[in-house]
Write a protein that holds these residues in place. Structure first.
Motif, PDB file in Angstrom:
ATOM      1  N   UNK A 188      50.279  38.846  50.260  1.00  0.00           N
ATOM      2  CA  UNK A 188      50.849  39.341  52.136  1.00  0.00           C
ATOM      3  C   UNK A 188      49.311  39.658  53.016  1.00  0.00           C
ATOM      4  N   UNK A 189      48.832  40.362  52.162  1.00  0.00           N
ATOM      5  CA  UNK A 189      47.621  41.046  52.689  1.00  0.00           C
ATOM      6  C   UNK A 189      46.827  40.167  52.629  1.00  0.00           C
ATOM      7  N   UNK A 190      46.238  39.961  51.921  1.00  0.00           N
ATOM      8  CA  UNK A 190      45.125  39.091  51.970  1.00  0.00           C
ATOM      9  C   UNK A 190      45.640  38.048  53.089  1.00  0.00           C
ATOM     10  N   UNK A 191      46.764  37.283  52.718  1.00  0.00           N
ATOM     11  CA  UNK A 191      46.933  36.348  54.264  1.00  0.00           C
ATOM     12  C   UNK A 191      47.222  36.722  55.859  1.00  0.00           C
ATOM     13  N   UNK A 192      47.448  38.048  55.607  1.00  0.00           N
ATOM     14  CA  UNK A 192      46.979  38.996  56.910  1.00  0.00           C
ATOM     15  C   UNK A 192      45.836  39.033  57.369  1.00  0.00           C
ATOM     16  N   UNK A 193      45.118  39.013  56.586  1.00  0.00           N
ATOM     17  CA  UNK A 193      43.371  38.905  56.990  1.00  0.00           C
ATOM     18  C   UNK A 193      42.912  37.988  57.278  1.00  0.00           C
ATOM     19  N   UNK A 194      43.350  36.519  56.382  1.00  0.00           N
ATOM     20  CA  UNK A 194      42.724  35.711  57.459  1.00  0.00           C
ATOM     21  C   UNK A 194      43.620  34.641  57.932  1.00  0.00           C
ATOM     22  N   UNK A 195      44.708  35.002  58.997  1.00  0.00           N
ATOM     23  CA  UNK A 195      45.686  34.541  60.123  1.00  0.00           C
ATOM     24  C   UNK A 195      44.833  34.520  60.720  1.00  0.00           C
ATOM     25  N   UNK A 196      45.066  33.871  62.170  1.00  0.00           N
ATOM     26  CA  UNK A 196      44.696  33.774  63.653  1.00  0.00           C
ATOM     27  C   UNK A 196      45.216  33.458  64.342  1.00  0.00           C
ATOM     28  N   UNK A 197      46.616  33.399  63.638  1.00  0.00           N
ATOM     29  CA  UNK A 197      47.473  32.902  65.320  1.00  0.00           C
ATOM     30  C   UNK A 197      47.954  33.950  65.890  1.00  0.00           C
ATOM     31  N   UNK A 198      48.210  33.610  66.916  1.00  0.00           N
ATOM     32  CA  UNK A 198      49.057  34.793  68.355  1.00  0.00           C
ATOM     33  C   UNK A 198      50.221  35.249  67.369  1.00  0.00           C
ATOM     34  N   UNK A 199      51.295  35.103  66.779  1.00  0.00           N
ATOM     35  CA  UNK A 199      52.167  35.917  66.590  1.00  0.00           C
ATOM     36  C   UNK A 199      52.173  34.614  64.730  1.00  0.00           C
ATOM     37  N   UNK A 200      51.974  35.877  63.418  1.00  0.00           N
ATOM     38  CA  UNK A 200      52.545  35.325  62.203  1.00  0.00           C
ATOM     39  C   UNK A 200      54.089  35.444  61.807  1.00  0.00           C
ATOM     40  N   UNK A 201      53.965  34.415  61.397  1.00  0.00           N
ATOM     41  CA  UNK A 201      55.518  34.065  59.977  1.00  0.00           C
ATOM     42  C   UNK A 201      55.023  33.994  58.934  1.00  0.00           C
ATOM     43  N   UNK A 202      55.893  35.195  58.114  1.00  0.00           N
ATOM     44  CA  UNK A 202      55.803  34.792  56.477  1.00  0.00           C
ATOM     45  C   UNK A 202      57.055  34.508  56.242  1.00  0.00           C
ATOM     46  N   UNK A 203      57.234  33.992  55.028  1.00  0.00           N
ATOM     47  CA  UNK A 203      58.271  32.990  54.424  1.00  0.00           C
ATOM     48  C   UNK A 203      57.978  32.845  52.617  1.00  0.00           C
ATOM     49  N   UNK A 204      59.130  32.661  52.199  1.00  0.00           N
ATOM     50  CA  UNK A 204      58.798  32.998  50.407  1.00  0.00           C
ATOM     51  C   UNK A 204      58.427  30.828  50.396  1.00  0.00           C
ATOM     52  N   UNK A 205      58.799  30.892  49.434  1.00  0.00           N
ATOM     53  CA  UNK A 205      58.267  29.658  49.221  1.00  0.00           C
ATOM     54  C   UNK A 205      59.109  28.781  48.503  1.00  0.00           C
ATOM     55  N   UNK A 206      60.093  29.369  48.514  1.00  0.00           N
ATOM     56  CA  UNK A 206      61.130  28.861  47.663  1.00  0.00           C
ATOM     57  C   UNK A 206      62.198  27.649  48.384  1.00  0.00           C
TER      58      UNK A 206
END
Length: 324
Positions: free
Chosen positions: A80-98
């Motif tokens: 998650x931390x690495x994804x947060x560093x790379x994201x550029x959207x105004x709103x960030x959605x996190x979700x599991x892949x399963x």
């Protein structure tokens, strides 16, 4: 402020090769239906199956799909931390892949951040498809977290969450602290934290990657984050208070024993030696412990002022992202 995308979807994953194509198609279908501009960032946390091969194929087909691959398994917080560093959207959605989190929830989560001005919205899987061995510890864990943090959420550990971009760029998630992102957010001053009832799907592929030990680790992490959130910037307030109290109590008992000894010499002529009394050694321990706690607080204060250590993870490869 203009953002490149309306939404960034960050998906941490471990050995989910079967579910990834279906998940990406589902997310894209929802995004297109609501005319969102978006990016999907898939963070492979050291998978040993074909997950990374699937990600590179999906990225080659569509440049909205981006991938990060860790050299080994670092844990969900690192992903998650690495994804947060790379994201550029105004709103960030996190979700599991399963596929247990439904992308159909994304538009309403986006609305709560964008228009209702929440800083963070956490999903609440009110109706779960998990076994009782998982649901009961989860309820106990959430109750303890609500009590200690003061944040009234029903499901702190739900992977489906929405964030304002400023929030994810302001925090750092490490260890196993992904369970406590709302607590970390509140600690950083993001107090508009909301909740939304979301669908919980039955697992379609594979098996869960978490065992019962996560509840033990979760409780220890809760104690850790509670302490850190209150005393990270002022550790001397914690160690110094207990150290000073212990020192004063120990010193007071020692002085009282000595004074009692002196006044008892004259009428009786012979009294028990101070060093023969167990209370003297207890007071001595209290004095030493007080000094050690005070020094620990002083050293922690110096470290908190000078520390510049950041999370560093060995990234093996990327897909659709510029290497930094």
């Amino acid at each position: 402020m203009q953002y490149p995308y309306d939404i960034s979807v960050v998906v941490p994953l471990l050995n989910e090769e079967e579910s990834l194509p279906e998940l990406v198609r589902w997310i894209k279908r929802v995004m297109h239906a609501h005319s969102f501009t978006y990016e999907i960032i898939l963070v492979d946390d050291g998978s040993t199956d074909r997950s990374w091969d699937v990600i590179t194929e999906l990225s080659a087909e569509d440049n909205t799909v981006k991938g990060i691959s860790f050299n080994r398994n670092y844990g969900k917080s690192a992903a998650l931390n690495e994804g947060f560093k790379r994201c550029s959207g105004e709103v960030v959605i996190t979700m599991d892949a399963d596929l247990q989190d439904s992308p159909e929830e994304i538009p309403s989560l986006y609305d709560m951040i964008k228009h209702q001005r929440f800083d963070l919205v956490s999903g609440w899987k009110q109706k779960r498809f998990d076994p009782i061995s998982k649901t009961i510890p989860t309820k106990l864990f959430n109750a303890a977290t609500r009590s200690l943090s003061g944040i009234q959420l029903h499901d702190f550990n739900c992977g489906l969450k929405a964030y304002r971009q400023l929030l994810v760029k302001s925090i750092e998630v490490h260890g196993e602290m992904h369970r406590y992102i709302p607590v970390i957010a509140k600690w950083h001053g993001f107090t508009r934290i909301g909740e939304k009832v979301v669908q919980h799907q039955e697992r379609k592929y594979g098996t869960t990657k978490f065992g019962l030990e996560r509840f033990v680790y979760g409780f220890l992490d809760l104690l850790s984050i509670t302490f850190v959130s209150r005393f990270k910037k002022r550790p001397m307030h914690f160690f110094g208070t207990f150290g000073t109290l212990s020192f004063v109590v120990g010193l007071g008992i020692t002085l009282w024993l000595i004074i009692q000894k002196v006044f008892s010499l004259y009428p009786e002529g012979r009294v028990r030696d101070v060093v023969d009394q167990p209370l003297f050694y207890l007071s001595l321990v209290a004095v030493i412990l007080g000094v050690q706690l005070f020094l620990a607080g002083f050293l922690a204060e110096m470290m908190s002022m000078t520390s510049s250590r950041k999370n560093e993870y060995l990234i093996r490869d990327r897909a659709g992202l510029i290497k930094k």
